[in-house]
Design a protein around this motif. Structure first.
Motif, PDB file in Angstrom:
ATOM      1  N   LEU A  50      67.146 -26.954  10.874  1.00  0.00           N
ATOM      2  CA  LEU A  50      66.698 -27.740   9.616  1.00  0.00           C
ATOM      3  C   LEU A  50      64.890 -27.666   9.461  1.00  0.00           C
ATOM      4  N   VAL A  51      64.110 -27.960  10.468  1.00  0.00           N
ATOM      5  CA  VAL A  51      63.001 -27.801  10.539  1.00  0.00           C
ATOM      6  C   VAL A  51      62.495 -26.573  10.144  1.00  0.00           C
ATOM      7  N   ALA A  52      63.191 -25.241  10.507  1.00  0.00           N
ATOM      8  CA  ALA A  52      62.736 -23.956  10.082  1.00  0.00           C
ATOM      9  C   ALA A  52      63.128 -23.803   8.566  1.00  0.00           C
ATOM     10  N   VAL A  53      64.116 -24.421   8.177  1.00  0.00           N
ATOM     11  CA  VAL A  53      64.487 -24.177   6.477  1.00  0.00           C
ATOM     12  C   VAL A  53      63.415 -24.798   5.523  1.00  0.00           C
ATOM     13  N   TYR A  54      62.915 -25.966   6.063  1.00  0.00           N
ATOM     14  CA  TYR A  54      61.902 -26.627   5.448  1.00  0.00           C
ATOM     15  C   TYR A  54      60.373 -25.893   5.551  1.00  0.00           C
ATOM     16  N   ALA A  55      60.385 -25.155   6.731  1.00  0.00           N
ATOM     17  CA  ALA A  55      59.078 -24.483   6.813  1.00  0.00           C
ATOM     18  C   ALA A  55      59.085 -23.188   5.888  1.00  0.00           C
ATOM     19  N   ARG A  56      60.334 -22.731   5.812  1.00  0.00           N
ATOM     20  CA  ARG A  56      60.334 -21.351   4.546  1.00  0.00           C
ATOM     21  C   ARG A  56      60.338 -21.871   3.248  1.00  0.00           C
ATOM     22  N   ALA A  57      60.587 -23.299   3.162  1.00  0.00           N
ATOM     23  CA  ALA A  57      60.572 -23.541   1.728  1.00  0.00           C
ATOM     24  C   ALA A  57      59.005 -23.992   1.447  1.00  0.00           C
ATOM     25  N   TYR A  58      58.328 -24.510   2.619  1.00  0.00           N
ATOM     26  CA  TYR A  58      56.744 -24.640   2.096  1.00  0.00           C
ATOM     27  C   TYR A  58      56.193 -23.084   2.013  1.00  0.00           C
ATOM     28  N   LEU A  59      56.413 -22.186   2.862  1.00  0.00           N
ATOM     29  CA  LEU A  59      55.909 -20.966   2.660  1.00  0.00           C
ATOM     30  C   LEU A  59      56.121 -20.446   1.150  1.00  0.00           C
ATOM     31  N   CYS A  60      57.439 -20.633   0.895  1.00  0.00           N
ATOM     32  CA  CYS A  60      57.670 -20.178  -0.338  1.00  0.00           C
ATOM     33  C   CYS A  60      57.127 -20.953  -1.537  1.00  0.00           C
ATOM     34  N   ARG A  61      56.729 -22.237  -1.440  1.00  0.00           N
ATOM     35  CA  ARG A  61      55.833 -22.980  -2.199  1.00  0.00           C
ATOM     36  C   ARG A  61      54.565 -22.411  -2.485  1.00  0.00           C
ATOM     37  N   VAL A  62      53.737 -22.462  -1.431  1.00  0.00           N
ATOM     38  CA  VAL A  62      52.424 -22.081  -1.288  1.00  0.00           C
ATOM     39  C   VAL A  62      52.501 -20.661  -1.870  1.00  0.00           C
ATOM     40  N   GLY A  63      53.317 -19.800  -1.420  1.00  0.00           N
ATOM     41  CA  GLY A  63      53.445 -18.198  -1.684  1.00  0.00           C
ATOM     42  C   GLY A  63      53.499 -18.077  -3.388  1.00  0.00           C
TER      43      GLY A  63
END
Length: 958
Positions: A325-338
């Motif tokens: 769960l923590v990992a998928v939200y980290a991926r979401a934040y990276l996509c958002r910044v990207g």
């Protein structure tokens, strides 16, 4: 005789404007203006040149500004000297750059900010939360720094070494609102620390906040926690970027929008590298990842490929996060910044998602399962926590992606055993056209999904949302509906059922006939009626009604849907029922092009309008009453029985009994009945038969009965006058007299103040306007054989005489002056206008001397009243009003009086002198009036004006 004889035809010819042929050429007032600019140089006597320019443009261009392109040396010098101006310039440049950056993705991309509120509202908890942070972060007090530079550097290095050590405070037993308030305090502490030049403290706050994202002790609140913490990270990233950007300013000029790393000075680059080195020294993975992702944009200052090199590395770092769960939200934040800094680097975003797919099996691992058991969280609820993150990642990947990518995603979903969570996110992320084209494929995948984790009805709901936006292949449409409805109709939970049914109703209305729509509505009634389940589903039921009337706006077809009216019966709560009725009536008024007499439509809409009307009570706001009345009036106007006037009148009678509490509706009904009477007159060309005469009298009686039920006195007065005019036009003389008598008897009840648009205003001006209109009508009203000469005029004069006027008002005199206009018109051999087939007093009396004598007596009485009023204005404070009224009365005598009458002639001279007596007369007006009299004296019929002009002196103000 007081009134002069008038030849209205001759006067009309004399006053008519002379017609002159006009040749517009190319000119036309609606043509756009063409701007032309001409510059010519003229030599003056001394030989110097001067330029003149002519332009039809509204804004004149300054030639100096245009040469200097708006940046003259003095302004630049002043700006350089003024730090406030410099700051303002930086702010405007920064805002422009922010706009340009955000426009890297189009307006069709749904931003994160639009999802933020929905996540915070959806993912809530009643459990107690905790925050473990350094105590100093909550105090908001700034620590002092050393004065010497070396001391400052040493202090910062020591603080960095101690980033994750020192006294810590854990705030326990926080409610959700307390937690959100604390996070907001941290955000403010970050801004305060930054503004007081405590950059290390700001970094500490961000690191400590990022650590909170590794805590999943209250797992159902995690998506909301992610939103709150990433707000702080966004603030930090923006502050760092703007700080470095401000260091790049060279000679007060900031970098261009698309700057290259070569244009960044060494100081700014060194500062930027320093930030990245500080972040690299963070020991824990999660805070190091989040803080570096927050300042990812700063790579632009270092190298062109900095961002494209960092994204894959950050993607790989996420593999070290154990909690899925923590990992998928980290991926979401990276996509958002990207997406914000490099939306073109789709490969890194795709790699991010495919990494997630590879680790997806962790969700069903023992570690996660044990955690859910401890927190008493069911797997379906747990899986919904992933939705915001996966939806966002897929939205970023699917943005303007080719259709091939959807095919690839579908294949990967199949390899994962058609995982429902992923399938739902795929349908939410990709374009509706792509999903609709593969509807049957998705239905097949949905059928094969395991329902234990993520319910199938949610998948059908997501599919239905896509099909509401795009059409599937025509041959598949019925099969799609059947497959979906098989699943939906089996749902036992009413809330789950209605959430799905609401979406698929639109698909049914869009592609099928009333038969299928009726079937769907019947099924909804069947599911929502037991245990009054509909009471918890009013928003969804309202949405269904709105969708049905959006697609079926032919109301004869709509009301032939058997289950439509029973569906309306489910709206038991009055406020909701009224809103639904308003929605239906708005649709009817908007889409109904032609008038109707369909009994099905009329009965149904009368019932709906009655529902709206009956909701009105003493607490209903005036705006709400106006809205309801406007909708009911719109319906009444659309009802027409053609030539069946009696049926039309019966409808109006029924409507009056149903809508008696809304005055605007009663007013509309009176106007409609009056119009009906005039249509009857038009049809019969004014020659009524016994039957039509009786019908018209019935219409008149309707109005006469209805008007007294209105509370607005001026509305009553105007309707009495209007209805009397209609009765007169239809040769209903006794009924017309009754209307006019009622109006006369109502005048004494006019209050001194009335409410106009919510404000109290004096009523005198409104009464004056009404009486002037009334006088115009009284000219053509014939006298009653049993009532005496001019009985209505005399009655009205008595009422005016007894009415209590304001002390500072001259409206009584203005009314009397208008009475003189009326009496003057009544003495003419032929009146200026008539009502067809109604003999006015000019025909009835034929200029009888007794009739004229009565008018003259009335004139003398009225003139005496005016003169008495003028005498009362002899005090010093009212002399100006006396002057104005004297001149007004003089002009009335000049226009309407017979100045061969010696008494009237002398009165006019006295009024002229009174107007000038105390120096309040307008000299220009007096001069123009005298010139007019002299011009009139040259005409044969007014030659006696010559003597009058000699008797009218002009006095100066002094």
């Amino acid at each position: 005789r007081h009134a002069r004889g008038r030849n209205y035809v001759l006067e009309s010819e004399v006053c008519k404007l002379e017609s002159v042929p006009l040749d517009f050429g190319d000119y036309h007032p609606l043509k756009p203006i063409t701007v032309t600019e001409s510059k010519t140089k003229k030599m003056n006597r001394k030989g110097s040149t001067s330029s003149t320019s002519s332009s039809s443009s509204s804004s004149v261009m300054d030639p100096l500004s245009s040469v200097l392109d708006g940046s003259d040396p003095l302004s630049l010098f002043a700006a350089a000297a003024d730090p406030v101006t410099t700051t303002a310039t930086m702010d405007s440049t920064r805002k422009k750059r922010d706009r340009d950056d955000s426009s890297a993705v189009g307006s069709d991309f749904e931003p994160w900010s639009s999802k933020r509120g929905e996540i915070l509202a959806r993912y809530t908890t009643t459990e107690k939360l905790s925050i473990k942070l350094k105590h100093a972060f909550f105090t908001g007090k700034a620590t002092t720094t050393g004065s010497a530079v070396s001391e400052k550097v040493r202090t910062r290095l020591e603080e960095l070494d101690d980033l994750e050590e020192g006294s810590q405070k854990e705030l326990l037993n926080l409610t959700q609102q307390d937690y959100m308030n604390r996070i907001e305090e941290l955000n403010q502490s970050l801004k305060d620390a930054w503004s007081s030049d405590q950059k290390v403290k700001a970094l500490k706050i961000v690191i400590q906040c990022s650590k909170l994202l590794s805590d999943t002790t209250v797992i159902q609140f995690y998506p909301s926690k992610f939103v709150l913490i990433t707000d702080i990270l966004d603030t930090f990233g923006k502050l760092v970027y703007e700080r470095i950007l401000s260091m790049c300013m060279d000679n007060r000029v900031s970098l261009t929008d698309n700057f290259s790393p070569e244009s960044v000075n060494d100081t700014a680059k060194e500062t930027c590298l320093n930030w990245f080195f500080k972040i690299a020294s963070i020991r824990e993975l999660i805070p190091r990842f989040y803080v570096e992702a927050a300042i990812l944009k700063c790579n632009k200052f270092l190298s062109k490929t900095g961002i494209s090199e960092c994204l894959p590395r950050l993607t790989s770092m996420i593999r070290g996060i154990g909690d899925p769960l923590v990992a998928v939200y980290a991926r979401a934040y990276l996509c958002r910044v990207g997406m914000e800094v490099a939306p073109q680097l789709k490969d890194s975003l795709n790699k991010n998602f495919f990494d997630f797919l590879l680790t997806f099996k962790q969700i069903h691992g023992d570690t996660v399962q044990n955690q859910l058991v401890v927190q008493c969280v069911e797997i379906p609820l747990y899986l919904t926590l992933y939705s915001p993150a996966i939806d966002w990642i897929l939205q970023c990947i699917a943005y303007r992606a080719p259709e091939v990518l959807l095919t690839e995603m579908m294949e990967r979903c199949k390899k994962l055993g058609n995982n429902a969570l992923l399938l739902n996110s795929v349908m939410s992320a990709f374009r509706a056209e792509f999903i609709a084209a593969r509807s049957m494929d998705f239905i097949g995948m949905i059928k094969e999904c395991d329902e234990s984790g993520f319910p199938k009805h949610l998948l059908f709901r997501s599919l239905g949302l896509n099909l509401a936006l795009a059409d599937p292949p025509e041959n598949d449409r019925l099969q799609i509906l059947n497959e979906a409805w098989k699943v939906i109709t089996k749902l036992k939970n009413p809330q789950d059922y209605i959430n799905c049914a609401e979406v698929w109703v639109e698909y049914t209305c869009r592609h099928f006939t009333k038969r299928e729509v009726n079937t769907v509505l019947a099924d909804v009634i069947k599911h929502m009626t037991p245990d009054r389940a509909f009471e918890d589903a009013y928003p969804q039921l309202q949405s269904i009604i709105q969708k049905v009337i959006a697609y079926i706006y032919d109301f004869s077809l709509l009301f032939s849907v058997e289950k439509f009216l029973p569906f309306l019966d489910m709206f038991q709560k009055e406020s909701v029922r009224v809103e639904v009725c308003k929605c239906i009536m708005e649709s009817f008024i908007k889409h109904q092009q032609e008038s109707t007499k369909d009994p099905v439509i009329l009965n149904a809409l009368l019932h709906i309008c009655k529902t709206m009307h009956d909701s009105v009570n003493a607490l209903t706001l005036e705006d709400e009453k106006r809205m309801l009345a406007a909708l009911i009036n719109g319906f009444i106007k659309m009802v027409s029985f053609g030539r069946d006037f009696e049926q039309q009148l019966s409808f109006y009678v029924e409507a009056r009994s149903m809508f008696c509490n809304l005055e605007p509706v009663l007013v509309q009904l009176i106007h409609s009945v009056n119009q009906l009477a005039m249509e009857t007159r038009k049809l019969m060309k004014g020659n009524h038969s016994r039957k039509t005469a009786a019908f018209v009298r019935a219409c008149v009686a309707f109005c006469f009965i209805t008007i007294p039920s209105l509370s607005s006195i001026f509305t009553c007065l105007n309707l009495y006058l209007h209805s009397g005019q209609v009765a007169l036009a239809n040769q209903c003389l006794s009924q017309a007299d009754a209307f006019f008598k009622a109006a006369v008897s109502l005048v004494p009840e006019v209050p001194k103040m009335i409410s106009v648009d919510g404000k109290m205003r004096p009523s005198d001006a409104f009464l004056l306007e009404f009486l002037c209109n009334f006088f115009s009508t009284l000219l053509v009203v014939p006298d009653h054989p049993e009532q005496g000469v001019l009985f209505l005029v005399r009655g009205l004069l008595n009422v005016i005489q007894d009415y209590t006027w304001e002390d500072n008002s001259d409206d009584k005199v203005r009314i009397y002056t208008n009475v003189l206009h009326l009496l003057s018109a009544m003495t003419q051999e032929v009146y200026i206008y008539h009502v067809d087939k109604v003999d006015s007093n000019d025909t009835l009396y034929g200029g009888d001397s007794k009739f004229l004598a009565e008018i003259n007596k009335l004139c003398e009485t009225v003139i005496a009243q005016i003169l008495d009023h003028l005498k009362t204005l002899g005090k010093e404070e009212t002399l100006k009003r006396q002057s104005q009224l004297a001149l007004y009365f003089f002009n009335t005598i000049l226009a309407h009086g017979d100045l061969r009458n010696n008494k009237l002639n002398q009165l006019s001279v006295n009024l002229w002198n009174l107007a000038q007596k105390h120096g309040f007369a307008d000299t220009k007006t007096m001069v123009k009036t005298l010139e007019y009299i002299k011009r009139r004296s040259k005409q044969p019929e007014t030659s006696h004006f010559t003597d009058l002009a000699l008797r009218l002196p002009l006095q100066s103000r002094t």
